[in-house]
Structures are given as C-alpha cells and as structure tokens.
Design a protein around this motif. Structure first.
Motif, PDB file in Angstrom:
ATOM      1  N   PHE A 165      57.329  48.843  37.898  1.00 17.73           N
ATOM      2  CA  PHE A 165      57.824  47.518  37.211  1.00 17.73           C
ATOM      3  C   PHE A 165      57.689  46.293  37.621  1.00 17.73           C
ATOM      4  O   PHE A 165      57.270  45.449  36.663  1.00 17.73           O
ATOM      5  N   ARG A 166      57.199  46.219  38.703  1.00 21.02           N
ATOM      6  CA  ARG A 166      56.883  44.910  39.063  1.00 21.02           C
ATOM      7  C   ARG A 166      55.477  44.408  38.611  1.00 21.02           C
ATOM      8  O   ARG A 166      55.272  43.337  38.071  1.00 21.02           O
ATOM      9  N   TYR A 167      54.693  45.296  38.515  1.00 23.29           N
ATOM     10  CA  TYR A 167      53.207  45.349  37.674  1.00 23.29           C
ATOM     11  C   TYR A 167      53.323  45.065  36.216  1.00 23.29           C
ATOM     12  O   TYR A 167      52.862  44.332  35.864  1.00 23.29           O
ATOM     13  N   ALA A 168      54.229  46.025  35.745  1.00 21.42           N
ATOM     14  CA  ALA A 168      54.418  46.024  34.324  1.00 21.42           C
ATOM     15  C   ALA A 168      54.832  44.710  33.644  1.00 21.42           C
ATOM     16  O   ALA A 168      54.671  44.151  32.512  1.00 21.42           O
ATOM     17  N   TYR A 169      55.896  44.031  34.373  1.00 20.47           N
ATOM     18  CA  TYR A 169      56.494  42.885  33.817  1.00 20.47           C
ATOM     19  C   TYR A 169      56.176  41.816  34.591  1.00 20.47           C
ATOM     20  O   TYR A 169      56.773  40.744  34.510  1.00 20.47           O
ATOM     21  N   SER A 170      54.948  41.817  35.236  1.00 17.29           N
ATOM     22  CA  SER A 170      54.248  40.379  35.788  1.00 17.29           C
ATOM     23  C   SER A 170      53.759  39.656  34.737  1.00 17.29           C
ATOM     24  O   SER A 170      53.443  40.003  33.714  1.00 17.29           O
ATOM     25  N   SER A 171      53.587  38.360  34.780  1.00 20.61           N
ATOM     26  CA  SER A 171      53.523  37.650  33.740  1.00 20.61           C
ATOM     27  C   SER A 171      51.778  37.408  33.444  1.00 20.61           C
ATOM     28  O   SER A 171      51.416  36.997  32.507  1.00 20.61           O
ATOM     29  N   ARG A 172      51.224  38.318  34.366  1.00 19.65           N
ATOM     30  CA  ARG A 172      49.504  38.437  34.149  1.00 19.65           C
ATOM     31  C   ARG A 172      49.445  39.239  32.751  1.00 19.65           C
ATOM     32  O   ARG A 172      49.993  40.210  32.978  1.00 19.65           O
ATOM     33  N   GLU A 173      48.482  38.924  32.012  1.00 25.47           N
ATOM     34  CA  GLU A 173      48.018  39.680  30.759  1.00 25.47           C
ATOM     35  C   GLU A 173      46.889  40.389  31.134  1.00 25.47           C
ATOM     36  O   GLU A 173      46.398  41.416  30.401  1.00 25.47           O
ATOM     37  N   ILE A 174      46.065  39.697  32.012  1.00 20.78           N
ATOM     38  CA  ILE A 174      44.622  40.397  32.213  1.00 20.78           C
ATOM     39  C   ILE A 174      44.548  40.612  33.744  1.00 20.78           C
ATOM     40  O   ILE A 174      44.841  39.972  34.561  1.00 20.78           O
ATOM     41  N   VAL A 175      44.192  41.881  34.099  1.00 18.38           N
ATOM     42  CA  VAL A 175      44.087  42.334  35.400  1.00 18.38           C
ATOM     43  C   VAL A 175      42.711  42.785  35.976  1.00 18.38           C
ATOM     44  O   VAL A 175      42.083  43.476  35.131  1.00 18.38           O
ATOM     45  N   PRO A 176      42.706  43.105  37.174  1.00 18.50           N
ATOM     46  CA  PRO A 176      41.255  43.935  37.473  1.00 18.50           C
ATOM     47  C   PRO A 176      41.563  45.323  37.322  1.00 18.50           C
ATOM     48  O   PRO A 176      42.458  45.956  37.258  1.00 18.50           O
ATOM     49  N   VAL A 177      40.197  46.277  36.781  1.00 17.29           N
ATOM     50  CA  VAL A 177      40.584  47.530  36.672  1.00 17.29           C
ATOM     51  C   VAL A 177      41.279  48.266  37.881  1.00 17.29           C
ATOM     52  O   VAL A 177      42.179  48.971  37.610  1.00 17.29           O
ATOM     53  N   ARG A 178      40.855  47.622  38.940  1.00 18.30           N
ATOM     54  CA  ARG A 178      41.444  48.313  40.136  1.00 18.30           C
ATOM     55  C   ARG A 178      42.942  48.289  40.267  1.00 18.30           C
ATOM     56  O   ARG A 178      43.533  49.426  40.444  1.00 18.30           O
ATOM     57  N   GLU A 179      43.532  47.261  39.876  1.00 16.23           N
ATOM     58  CA  GLU A 179      44.947  47.095  39.915  1.00 16.23           C
ATOM     59  C   GLU A 179      45.444  47.921  38.982  1.00 16.23           C
ATOM     60  O   GLU A 179      46.606  48.625  38.769  1.00 16.23           O
ATOM     61  N   GLU A 180      44.980  48.236  37.568  1.00 18.95           N
ATOM     62  CA  GLU A 180      45.500  48.976  36.616  1.00 18.95           C
ATOM     63  C   GLU A 180      45.146  50.593  37.115  1.00 18.95           C
ATOM     64  O   GLU A 180      46.055  51.419  36.682  1.00 18.95           O
ATOM     65  N   MET A 181      44.242  50.733  37.839  1.00 16.73           N
ATOM     66  CA  MET A 181      43.941  52.278  38.550  1.00 16.73           C
ATOM     67  C   MET A 181      45.327  52.384  39.431  1.00 16.73           C
ATOM     68  O   MET A 181      45.769  53.508  39.025  1.00 16.73           O
TER      69      MET A 181
END
Length: 185
Positions: free
Chosen positions: A126-142
């Motif tokens: 949830f920390r990741y999903a609700y962070s204000s960043r809308e574009i992220v590195p693929v590594r973080e998405e994985m």
C-alpha cells in the motif's frame, strides 16, 4: 541610354527574382521542418512582400497547431491518469478484503509468523500503491508484484507458484505505476 535602361531593368529583375526564390525556399524549408514535427520552426523574411504576409499566416498556423497538440496531449494524459485511478480503486478494495480475510484465517490457525510477514508485505504494497509517483522504474513495479504475489500465495495456501524474471537492461526503464498488476491479477 536605352541599352543602359534595359540592362538596369534586367539587373533589377534578377535581384527581385532572386529575393522571391529565396523567400519561397525559406517558406518551403520551414514547412518541411514542420512536417517532420518541428513545431518551433518559424519563417523569418526580411523582405516586405506578399510572401511575408504568407509567412505570417503560416507562422500563426504553426503556433495554433502546436497549441492544439499540447492541449490534446494534456487531455490524453489526464484521461490516462483518470483511467489508472479508476482501475486502482476497483482492484484495491477487492484485494484488500481477500487479504484481510486471509489474515483472520492465519490468526485463527495460530500462524503468527506468517501473519506478521503478510502484514509487513501488505503495508509495503500500500505504501507503493498510494505513493504520489505515477511513473516508476520497472524494477520497483516488479518488487511490488512480488509482494502482491506473496500475499496471494498466502491466500491460496501454497497452491500458487510464480516466477518473476526481469532482463538486466529493463530494471531502470520507467512505466506507469501499477501497469502490470491487473495483468498478474
């Protein structure tokens, strides 16, 4: 005198023709640049002729086109953001309810260690999903997907297996946050 007048007229004609050809070449050059997407190109003519009026109209058309494209681009981005938010709001409650029900089951079975791991993973998720960043590195998405799948594995009592593989060159490429989660779900 007549010969000198004809010669002078001819020289003047050549000078005027050269200016006209130069103006037409400048106009054509800018139009070709705009055709390739260079919307900052503008026609600059020193002569005060009909070509200058044509150039001013073309410059105004280029400015209008650039403004229209910028507005359209912003609208598309806003629409994509709205669609992404709507998708997140549909996915998250369903996932949260199932995960919390799984936590209740782990608690009833006395699986305190698995419950604690699950709560930590859910908080990271949830920390990741609700962070204000809308574009992220693929590594973080994985990494997010791995936390997500760990929680899903808890829910399915070990009946879920998965492999996460990421090519070395892709980890720092950027993508919209939560782009892959609906596919995995």
């Amino acid at each position: 005198i007549l010969g000198a007048g004809v010669a002078l007229a001819f020289v003047n004609y050549r000078r005027q023709a050269k200016k006209m050809v130069t103006d037409v070449q400048k106009i054509t050059n800018v139009i070709q640049r705009v055709e390739k997407g260079e919307l900052n190109a503008h026609i600059r003519l020193e002569t005060d002729s009909e070509f200058r009026k044509i150039a001013e109209v073309i410059n105004q058309m280029i400015d209008n086109l650039k403004e229209y494209i910028d507005k359209e681009y912003l609208l598309v981005i806003q629409q994509q953001k709205a669609e992404n938010k709507a998708l997140q709001s549909q996915i998250n409650p369903h996932f949260l309810y199932n995960t919390l029900n799984g936590f209740v089951a782990l608690n009833r079975m006395g699986e305190k260690e698995a419950l604690e791991k699950g709560i930590v993973e859910l908080s990271r998720l949830f920390r990741y999903a609700y962070s204000s960043r809308e574009i992220v590195p693929v590594r973080e998405e994985m990494e997010f997907l791995e936390d997500y799948l760990k929680l899903e594995k808890l829910k399915y009592d070990g009946r879920l297996d998965y492999i996460i593989w990421l090519d070395k060159g892709c980890g720092e490429k950027e993508i919209p946050k939560l782009l892959l989660q609906p596919i995995v779900e």
